[in-house]
Design an enzyme around this catalytic site. Sequence first.
Site, short mmCIF file in Angstrom:
data_model
loop_
_atom_site.label_atom_id
_atom_site.label_comp_id
_atom_site.label_asym_id
_atom_site.label_seq_id
_atom_site.Cartn_x
_atom_site.Cartn_y
_atom_site.Cartn_z
N SER A 157 0.81 -1.22 0.00
CA SER A 157 0.00 0.00 0.00
C SER A 157 0.84 1.26 0.00
O SER A 157 0.50 2.24 -0.66
CB SER A 157 -0.92 0.01 1.23
OG SER A 157 -0.15 -0.06 2.42
N CYS A 158 1.93 1.28 0.75
CA CYS A 158 2.62 2.55 0.94
C CYS A 158 3.93 2.66 0.20
O CYS A 158 4.54 3.72 0.17
CB CYS A 158 2.88 2.80 2.43
SG CYS A 158 4.17 1.75 3.14
N GLY A 159 4.45 1.58 -0.34
CA GLY A 159 5.74 1.67 -0.99
C GLY A 159 6.86 1.63 0.03
O GLY A 159 6.75 1.00 1.07
N CYS B 17 8.99 2.39 3.08
CA CYS B 17 8.76 2.99 4.38
C CYS B 17 10.04 2.92 5.19
O CYS B 17 10.93 2.13 4.92
CB CYS B 17 7.64 2.26 5.12
SG CYS B 17 6.08 2.20 4.22
#
Length: 285
Positions: A114-116, A118
């Site tokens: 979802s966020c790539g 991190c």
Amino acid sequence: MGRVTERRRVLRIRDGAESHRADTLVAEEPLEIRLNGKPLAITMRTPGDDFALAAGFLVSEGVLGRADELANIVYCAGATVDGSNTYNIVDVRLAPGVAVPDITLERNVYTTSSCGLCGKASLDAVRTQARWPISDSPPVRLEPELLSALPDRLRAHQQVFERTGGLHAAALFTAEGELLDVREDVGRHNAVDKLVGRALQQGLLPLAGKILMVSGRASFELAQKAVMAGIPVLAAVSAPSSLAVDLANEAGLTLVGFLRGTSMNVYAGEQRIALRARAGDRSAG
């Protein structure tokens, strides 16, 4: 090896009627990427094109830039108690003489669907130095009508999405609108890495004169991946982030968002969009 899709039993309710049925879901499994035997990153991905995914990830991190810098990529066995191969760990081996970056606990990253990326220490750590500046050689001038046709062309080649509705996709087009490659993944950043990794393996980097089309939003990370691969145009069906626009302006990337039907917003690099001259702009006589 993990499958691209899996079946699960669900309760289906339609207009008050209830039934149980099997539903097709996109598979999601972890992939650990090792560099010369040392753990580097973990990403949640849709199995398939794992070697390209790992190679593309290393392009975006500035480790790889040419096919001859990559020695080989292999799956690692012994990942389970019984020593079997889960096909969820790959080891990327660099060619002799290619510099290996310092891999520390601070350098390790964790990637989710979802966020790539991190856990970067700071935004500056993400702004990896691009190996190739974005250029207009060959020149890129895009008609809005050409851009408008790309989302449908991308959707037409999303084979797994048609069965699951749960995958992002990324496609590479020429400036004339010719489709070169399409990859799907549960993570939009993984889909882009698979595209770029395949291009690296084929000796096609930098991807000058090409268009990167993505099925979701345009995050900073996707803009960075386009810049690192030398791609001059990034188009998305949804919104970009403010950092993506900032990076596009800094790097000379054309960034198009909300590309739906005949409508679109050009957030950066509008010099590559071939606009019709307005009547008021034409010189008299």
